[in-house]
Motif scaffolding. Structure first.
Motif, PDB file in Angstrom:
ATOM      1  N   ARG A  53      51.864  33.887  41.202  1.00 24.53           N
ATOM      2  CA  ARG A  53      51.121  33.987  40.019  1.00 24.53           C
ATOM      3  C   ARG A  53      49.603  33.560  40.243  1.00 24.53           C
ATOM      4  N   ILE A  54      48.556  34.167  39.687  1.00 22.25           N
ATOM      5  CA  ILE A  54      47.165  33.667  40.078  1.00 22.25           C
ATOM      6  C   ILE A  54      46.922  32.578  39.038  1.00 22.25           C
ATOM      7  N   GLN A  55      46.086  31.483  39.975  1.00 20.98           N
ATOM      8  CA  GLN A  55      46.074  30.326  39.095  1.00 20.98           C
ATOM      9  C   GLN A  55      44.549  30.301  38.917  1.00 20.98           C
ATOM     10  N   ASN A  56      43.631  30.944  39.685  1.00 19.32           N
ATOM     11  CA  ASN A  56      42.314  30.651  39.620  1.00 19.32           C
ATOM     12  C   ASN A  56      41.403  31.936  39.992  1.00 19.32           C
ATOM     13  N   LEU A  57      40.451  32.567  39.519  1.00 21.78           N
ATOM     14  CA  LEU A  57      39.767  33.488  39.814  1.00 21.78           C
ATOM     15  C   LEU A  57      38.250  33.165  39.492  1.00 21.78           C
ATOM     16  N   SER A  58      37.536  32.814  40.596  1.00 22.64           N
ATOM     17  CA  SER A  58      36.050  32.331  40.417  1.00 22.64           C
ATOM     18  C   SER A  58      35.001  33.364  40.376  1.00 22.64           C
ATOM     19  N   ALA A  59      35.098  34.546  40.801  1.00 17.87           N
ATOM     20  CA  ALA A  59      34.126  35.534  41.000  1.00 17.87           C
ATOM     21  C   ALA A  59      34.100  36.494  39.523  1.00 17.87           C
ATOM     22  N   LEU A  60      33.034  36.781  39.112  1.00 15.75           N
ATOM     23  CA  LEU A  60      32.894  37.906  37.950  1.00 15.75           C
ATOM     24  C   LEU A  60      32.372  38.992  38.446  1.00 15.75           C
ATOM     25  N   GLU A  61      32.363  39.902  37.682  1.00 15.64           N
ATOM     26  CA  GLU A  61      31.633  41.348  37.982  1.00 15.64           C
ATOM     27  C   GLU A  61      30.091  41.112  37.900  1.00 15.64           C
ATOM     28  N   GLY A  62      29.765  41.866  39.157  1.00 14.76           N
ATOM     29  CA  GLY A  62      28.235  41.701  39.400  1.00 14.76           C
ATOM     30  C   GLY A  62      27.840  40.600  40.188  1.00 14.76           C
ATOM     31  N   GLN A  63      28.771  39.656  40.442  1.00 17.74           N
ATOM     32  CA  GLN A  63      28.324  38.485  41.210  1.00 17.74           C
ATOM     33  C   GLN A  63      28.287  38.801  42.408  1.00 17.74           C
ATOM     34  N   ALA A  64      27.275  38.202  43.320  1.00 19.78           N
ATOM     35  CA  ALA A  64      27.027  38.476  44.865  1.00 19.78           C
ATOM     36  C   ALA A  64      27.916  37.316  45.432  1.00 19.78           C
ATOM     37  N   VAL A  65      28.578  37.511  46.460  1.00 17.44           N
ATOM     38  CA  VAL A  65      29.467  36.659  47.349  1.00 17.44           C
ATOM     39  C   VAL A  65      29.125  36.723  48.730  1.00 17.44           C
ATOM     40  N   ARG A  66      29.363  35.775  49.558  1.00 12.90           N
ATOM     41  CA  ARG A  66      29.125  35.659  50.826  1.00 12.90           C
ATOM     42  C   ARG A  66      30.586  35.686  51.526  1.00 12.90           C
ATOM     43  N   GLN A  67      30.258  36.114  52.933  1.00 15.10           N
ATOM     44  CA  GLN A  67      31.381  36.014  53.800  1.00 15.10           C
ATOM     45  C   GLN A  67      32.290  34.597  53.588  1.00 15.10           C
ATOM     46  N   GLY A  68      33.581  34.812  53.566  1.00 21.09           N
ATOM     47  CA  GLY A  68      34.333  33.540  53.685  1.00 21.09           C
ATOM     48  C   GLY A  68      34.418  32.758  52.418  1.00 21.09           C
ATOM     49  N   GLU A  69      33.720  33.175  51.187  1.00 24.39           N
ATOM     50  CA  GLU A  69      33.999  32.225  50.102  1.00 24.39           C
ATOM     51  C   GLU A  69      35.151  32.608  49.218  1.00 24.39           C
ATOM     52  N   VAL A  70      35.721  31.477  48.874  1.00 26.82           N
ATOM     53  CA  VAL A  70      36.918  31.844  48.014  1.00 26.82           C
ATOM     54  C   VAL A  70      36.823  32.321  46.673  1.00 26.82           C
ATOM     55  N   LEU A  71      37.343  33.470  46.576  1.00 29.02           N
ATOM     56  CA  LEU A  71      37.438  34.175  45.272  1.00 29.02           C
ATOM     57  C   LEU A  71      38.386  34.005  44.445  1.00 29.02           C
TER      58      LEU A  71
END
Length: 344
Positions: A53-71
């Motif tokens: 079960r998904i506990q947390n999602l930190s990224a939103l649509e349109g957000q720029a993310v970096r390699q290795g970042e926890v999403l």
């Protein structure tokens, strides 16, 4: 003379403007090959490598993310318990192997030696009693049942001494090589199980595989995730390239590694450094989304032109124009081509 001077100055201004105009906007012969295309859209479907079960999602649509970042993360309570259990099994197997390698304790060997000595004394006593009963039986001075009892006691003492002596020999020799190998294999299996449990715990985190922009957030916290169910759609931004097409008559003017420049209507007058990275080995009909001066039915070859985008001004799917100058040098194969200096 005054009018002559004015005319001469005007002529010089016209010549200067012509030279500047020619430098900024070269002739068709100087411009070389011009291609049309779009910044390619490359997308990755991101999913957890385990179920939960998904506990947390930190990224939103349109957000720029970096390699290795926890999403995002899953509920990891079951996985942490599995790691603790696997660690306990490793400790148990390691303790068993160490006990085998250490061999018998000195106290245990001393105890067995004492028991062997005691058993020898008992055997001597039983033998003396048996010999005496045998002599008395021959003289008809002892009943037959006394002889049977003495014989049984003597045999039992002999067997007990043999058993204790065998136990002492085993203690002195230590465990067998096969037993140690089996214990070591059990330890290796326990360590592998712990590594697997640790990897499953690590897989409860969803990491960005590369730099990019979140295009779609498909699931939400509380949803059940699985490796078959994507959570995000990630648009990759590095490396960035333009998908363009060159017709067969101009194919000889393009080669991999050739320096190019990319321009866009969104940034008039600005050129982005680029280079040819790939030329399709097969021809295809011109896609309808590509506008070229040639007929739609003409065959073209797809060209992948890598482009430098230091300020993130180019967007995925943006229409662009690729300029390839005649005799343009190839980019160096060493280092980052975007950091190498070049002039159009």
């Amino acid at each position: 003379m005054r009018w002559g001077v004015i005319l001469a100055l005007l002529l010089l201004v016209v010549i200067a403007l012509f030279v500047i105009k020619t430098y900024e906007h070269p002739s068709a012969a100087q411009e070389g090959l011009t291609l049309y295309g779009n910044v390619d859209i490359r997308e990755v479907q991101l999913a957890f490598n385990d179920e939960g079960r998904i506990q947390n999602l930190s990224a939103l649509e349109g957000q720029a993310v970096r390699q290795g970042e926890v999403l995002g993360t899953l509920d990891d309570r079951r996985y942490r318990l599995a790691v603790d259990r696997a660690h306990a099994l490793v400790q148990e197997a390691d303790a068993h192997l160490n006990s085998l390698l250490a061999g018998s304790r000195h106290e245990d060997i001393a105890k067995l030696k004492a028991e062997v000595a005691s058993s020898k004394s008992t055997l001597q006593l039983r033998k003396s009693t048996y010999d005496r009963i045998v002599r008395l039986a021959r003289q008809k001075a002892s009943p037959p049942q006394d002889l049977d009892t003495a014989r049984a006691a003597y045999q039992a003492a002999t067997a007990q001494l043999q058993a204790l002596q065998a136990s002492l020999n085993l203690a002195l020799a230590g465990p067998r090589t096969e037993t140690i190998s089996a214990a070591r294999a059990t330890l290796n299996a326990a360590m592998a199980g712990e590594a697997l449990a640790q990897q499953q715990l690590t897989d409860t985190r969803l990491l960005a595989p590369a730099d990019g922009i979140i295009r779609t957030r498909i699931l939400e916290p509380g949803d059940m995730a699985s490796p078959q169910q994507p959570v995000y759609a990630l648009a990759l931004t590095r490396p960035l390239w333009v998908r363009a097409y060159v017709d067969e008559p101009n194919l000889g003017q393009v080669h991999p590694g050739q320096t190019a420049w990319v321009s866009s209507d969104s940034f008039p007058g600005k050129r982005f450094k680029a280079w040819v990275g790939y030329i399709s080995p097969t021809a295809e009909f011109t896609p309808k989304t590509v506008e070229t001066p040639q007929l739609r039915t003409s065959l073209v070859y797809q060209v992948r032109v890598f482009v430098c985008n230091p300020d993130n001004q180019l967007r995925l799917g943006m229409p662009t124009t690729v300029h390839i100058l005649p005799g343009a040098p190839s980019v160096s194969s060493h280092g980052d081509p975007c950091q190498q200096s070049a002039k159009p």
